[in-house]
Scaffold this motif. Structure first.
Motif, mmCIF file in Angstrom:
data_model
loop_
_atom_site.group_PDB
_atom_site.id
_atom_site.type_symbol
_atom_site.label_atom_id
_atom_site.label_comp_id
_atom_site.label_asym_id
_atom_site.label_seq_id
_atom_site.Cartn_x
_atom_site.Cartn_y
_atom_site.Cartn_z
ATOM 1 N N ALA A 13 13.839 -47.533 23.259
ATOM 2 C CA ALA A 13 13.199 -46.464 22.486
ATOM 3 C C ALA A 13 13.787 -45.152 22.950
ATOM 4 C CB ALA A 13 11.694 -46.499 22.704
ATOM 5 N N GLU A 14 14.558 -44.526 22.074
ATOM 6 C CA GLU A 14 15.284 -43.315 22.475
ATOM 7 C C GLU A 14 14.990 -42.169 21.508
ATOM 8 O OE1 GLU A 14 16.685 -43.588 25.267
ATOM 9 O OE2 GLU A 14 17.000 -45.739 25.445
ATOM 10 N N THR A 15 15.156 -40.948 22.009
ATOM 11 C CA THR A 15 14.998 -39.778 21.142
ATOM 12 C C THR A 15 16.325 -39.033 20.980
ATOM 13 O OG1 THR A 15 14.318 -38.473 23.051
ATOM 14 C CG2 THR A 15 12.558 -39.459 21.746
ATOM 15 N N GLN A 16 17.354 -39.484 21.689
ATOM 16 C CA GLN A 16 18.685 -38.878 21.586
ATOM 17 C C GLN A 16 19.731 -39.863 22.125
ATOM 18 O OE1 GLN A 16 19.296 -35.713 24.422
ATOM 19 N NE2 GLN A 16 17.841 -36.571 25.872
ATOM 20 N N ASP A 17 21.002 -39.671 21.744
ATOM 21 C CA ASP A 17 22.112 -40.514 22.248
ATOM 22 C C ASP A 17 21.740 -42.001 22.289
ATOM 23 O OD1 ASP A 17 23.554 -38.229 22.641
ATOM 24 O OD2 ASP A 17 23.051 -38.063 24.785
ATOM 25 N N VAL A 18 21.223 -42.496 21.139
ATOM 26 C CA VAL A 18 20.616 -43.829 21.091
ATOM 27 C C VAL A 18 21.573 -44.924 21.572
ATOM 28 C CG1 VAL A 18 19.563 -45.547 19.575
ATOM 29 C CG2 VAL A 18 19.038 -43.122 19.262
ATOM 30 N N ALA A 19 22.781 -44.953 21.024
ATOM 31 C CA ALA A 19 23.733 -46.013 21.369
ATOM 32 C C ALA A 19 24.101 -45.962 22.852
ATOM 33 C CB ALA A 19 24.986 -45.891 20.507
ATOM 34 N N HIS A 20 24.329 -44.762 23.354
ATOM 35 C CA HIS A 20 24.727 -44.593 24.753
ATOM 36 C C HIS A 20 23.666 -45.145 25.706
ATOM 37 C CE1 HIS A 20 26.141 -42.660 28.430
ATOM 38 N NE2 HIS A 20 24.905 -42.208 28.593
ATOM 39 N N TYR A 21 22.409 -44.741 25.493
ATOM 40 C CA TYR A 21 21.344 -45.192 26.396
ATOM 41 C C TYR A 21 21.051 -46.690 26.221
ATOM 42 C CZ TYR A 21 20.342 -40.375 27.807
ATOM 43 O OH TYR A 21 20.432 -39.112 28.321
ATOM 44 N N ALA A 22 21.150 -47.167 24.974
ATOM 45 C CA ALA A 22 20.882 -48.584 24.720
ATOM 46 C C ALA A 22 21.911 -49.454 25.437
ATOM 47 C CB ALA A 22 20.887 -48.868 23.221
ATOM 48 N N ASN B 79 15.930 -48.289 18.846
ATOM 49 C CA ASN B 79 15.368 -47.472 17.764
ATOM 50 C C ASN B 79 15.263 -46.023 18.177
ATOM 51 O OD1 ASN B 79 12.074 -49.213 17.809
ATOM 52 N ND2 ASN B 79 13.260 -48.301 19.467
ATOM 53 N N ASN B 80 15.501 -45.163 17.180
ATOM 54 C CA ASN B 80 15.341 -43.731 17.405
ATOM 55 C C ASN B 80 13.885 -43.380 17.114
ATOM 56 O OD1 ASN B 80 15.218 -40.933 17.231
ATOM 57 N ND2 ASN B 80 17.346 -40.788 16.557
ATOM 58 N N VAL B 81 13.125 -43.101 18.175
ATOM 59 C CA VAL B 81 11.691 -42.893 18.011
ATOM 60 C C VAL B 81 11.334 -41.421 17.773
ATOM 61 C CG1 VAL B 81 11.002 -44.993 19.220
ATOM 62 C CG2 VAL B 81 11.365 -42.904 20.534
ATOM 63 N N ALA B 82 12.377 -40.609 17.512
ATOM 64 C CA ALA B 82 12.111 -39.204 17.168
ATOM 65 C C ALA B 82 12.057 -39.017 15.650
ATOM 66 C CB ALA B 82 13.188 -38.307 17.766
ATOM 67 N N LEU B 83 12.482 -40.043 14.888
ATOM 68 C CA LEU B 83 12.531 -39.907 13.431
ATOM 69 C C LEU B 83 11.164 -40.186 12.809
ATOM 70 C CD1 LEU B 83 15.927 -41.731 12.783
ATOM 71 C CD2 LEU B 83 15.515 -39.268 13.034
ATOM 72 N N LEU B 84 10.815 -39.361 11.815
ATOM 73 C CA LEU B 84 9.519 -39.490 11.151
ATOM 74 C C LEU B 84 9.458 -40.782 10.334
ATOM 75 C CD1 LEU B 84 7.516 -37.128 11.547
ATOM 76 C CD2 LEU B 84 7.839 -36.578 9.128
ATOM 77 N N GLY C 205 9.551 -46.214 14.081
ATOM 78 C CA GLY C 205 9.298 -46.263 15.523
ATOM 79 C C GLY C 205 7.838 -46.526 15.828
ATOM 80 N N PHE C 206 7.286 -45.776 16.783
ATOM 81 C CA PHE C 206 5.911 -45.990 17.239
ATOM 82 C C PHE C 206 4.899 -45.906 16.091
ATOM 83 C CE2 PHE C 206 7.912 -44.903 21.247
ATOM 84 C CZ PHE C 206 7.210 -45.659 22.182
ATOM 85 N N ASN C 207 4.087 -46.924 15.986
ATOM 86 C CA ASN C 207 2.882 -46.931 15.139
ATOM 87 C C ASN C 207 3.101 -46.956 13.624
ATOM 88 O OD1 ASN C 207 0.164 -47.090 14.779
ATOM 89 N ND2 ASN C 207 -0.216 -44.899 14.988
ATOM 90 N N ASP D 135 4.652 -48.384 9.885
ATOM 91 C CA ASP D 135 4.846 -49.728 9.333
ATOM 92 C C ASP D 135 6.321 -50.070 9.169
ATOM 93 O OD1 ASP D 135 2.139 -50.314 9.180
ATOM 94 O OD2 ASP D 135 1.942 -49.345 7.226
ATOM 95 N N ASP D 136 7.180 -49.056 9.209
ATOM 96 C CA ASP D 136 8.613 -49.255 9.010
ATOM 97 C C ASP D 136 9.390 -48.944 10.287
ATOM 98 O OD1 ASP D 136 8.044 -49.767 6.322
ATOM 99 O OD2 ASP D 136 8.181 -47.629 5.831
ATOM 100 N N ASN D 137 10.626 -49.422 10.314
ATOM 101 C CA ASN D 137 11.481 -49.106 11.458
ATOM 102 C C ASN D 137 12.933 -49.324 11.049
ATOM 103 O OD1 ASN D 137 11.940 -48.230 14.056
ATOM 104 N ND2 ASN D 137 11.325 -50.135 15.056
ATOM 105 N N ALA D 138 13.848 -48.893 11.893
ATOM 106 C CA ALA D 138 15.277 -49.168 11.731
ATOM 107 C C ALA D 138 15.808 -49.490 13.121
ATOM 108 C CB ALA D 138 15.994 -47.961 11.156
ATOM 109 N N LEU D 139 16.710 -50.468 13.205
ATOM 110 C CA LEU D 139 17.195 -50.905 14.517
ATOM 111 C C LEU D 139 18.719 -50.979 14.532
ATOM 112 C CD1 LEU D 139 14.742 -53.934 15.113
ATOM 113 C CD2 LEU D 139 14.633 -51.698 16.259
ATOM 114 N N THR D 140 19.298 -50.655 15.666
ATOM 115 C CA THR D 140 20.709 -50.964 15.909
ATOM 116 C C THR D 140 20.730 -51.968 17.043
ATOM 117 O OG1 THR D 140 21.225 -48.668 15.368
ATOM 118 C CG2 THR D 140 22.996 -49.990 16.313
ATOM 119 N N VAL D 141 21.273 -53.143 16.761
ATOM 120 C CA VAL D 141 21.205 -54.226 17.738
ATOM 121 C C VAL D 141 22.576 -54.413 18.393
ATOM 122 C CG1 VAL D 141 20.518 -56.617 18.125
ATOM 123 C CG2 VAL D 141 19.480 -55.312 16.247
#
Ligand code: PMT
Length: 220
Positions: A145-154, A169-174, A177-179, A181-187
């Motif tokens: 769960a990242e708010t910046q540099d998602v790929a780097h930290y993952a 997942n970028n949990v800073a996007l409206l 992420g948290f809570n 019903d939708d999400n987006a993932l880079t695996v």
């Protein structure tokens, strides 16, 4: 996932937040609802797996056919996870585990007095890293769960925690992420990167379970 057959496989999935007590009535936690982890549990169960969810406190129901072990703190989740992971084929760490806990939990409710007060925190054990270090290591999937540099930290977490895969997942996007019903993932695995674009957590979970299964079979 109609053609996916996970029968005979044991999946253990952590989900939801942890609660770190401050005193008998207060705690530190986060906004995880359990929706993402429970959706993964449901998708794996529907594909035939035997599924155990180790869950922090959430308000959603247990998916049909899944077994839930309820915990509160990171230490409790850690204990259950290490026990169950020993017999698991696949371990998915979707829980938002508190990195720190209060070092001295007050036995009585803390009284309001001075204008400022400090809480001393100590680091919690890293559950997914400890699972990945087991001699009987299951195929181990983490989240990031990242708010910046998602790929780097993952990728850093994939390596440092010795994971087989990580879903970032970028949990800073409206709206994701948290809570929500939708999400987006880079695996990420050590070799591959797969984008799972914005969709319901139910759809994403089906795609992720499919992806995990493919990599698990390749590793075996
Ligand atoms: O529950 P929802 O409301 O549906 O929201 C879903 C989610 C945003 C919580 C989920 O998609 C997600 O990102 N889960 C991981 C949250 C997290 O704590 O990420 P992290 O980057 O801080 O941790 C990295 C990994 O280490 C995670 O797999 C985490 O479970 C694990 N971890 C972290 C700390 C710790 N002490 N033990 C762990 O096992």
């Amino acid at each position: 996932t109609a053609q996916l057959d996970l029968s005979g496989q044991r999946w253990v999935i952590t989900a939801g937040p942890t609660r770190e007590a401050i005193d008998p009535v207060r705690y530190i936690s986060n906004h995880s609802s359990g929706k993402m982890g429970y959706a993964i549990a449901q998708a794996a169960q529907l594909a035939g797996a035997e599924v155990q969810i180790i869950s922090g406190p959430v308000s959603i129901g247990v998916p049909d056919g899944c077994k839930k072990i309820a915990v509160e703190s990171a230490l409790q989740m850690h204990q259950q996870a290490l026990e169950l992971a020993n017999k698991a084929d696949v371990f998915v760490a979707c829980a938002a585990v508190a990195d720190y806990r209060v070092s001295d939990v007050a036995t009585q409710k803390i009284k309001k007095s001075a204008d400022e007060m400090q809480l001393n925190l100590v680091k919690n054990p890293d559950i997914v890293a400890d699972v990945a270090a087991l001699p009987a290591k299951p195929f181990t999937v983490g989240f990031a769960a990242e708010t910046q540099d998602v790929a780097h930290y993952a990728l850093d977490k994939l390596k440092r925690k010795n994971l087989d895969m990580i879903a970032a997942n970028n949990v800073a996007l409206l709206g994701q992420g948290f809570n929500s019903d939708d999400n987006a993932l880079t695996v990420f695995s050590s070799k591959n990167k797969t984008e799972l674009p914005l969709a319901s957590k139910k759809i994403l979970a089906e795609q992720l379970v499919q992806l995990i299964s493919q990599h698990y079979i390749e590793k075996k």
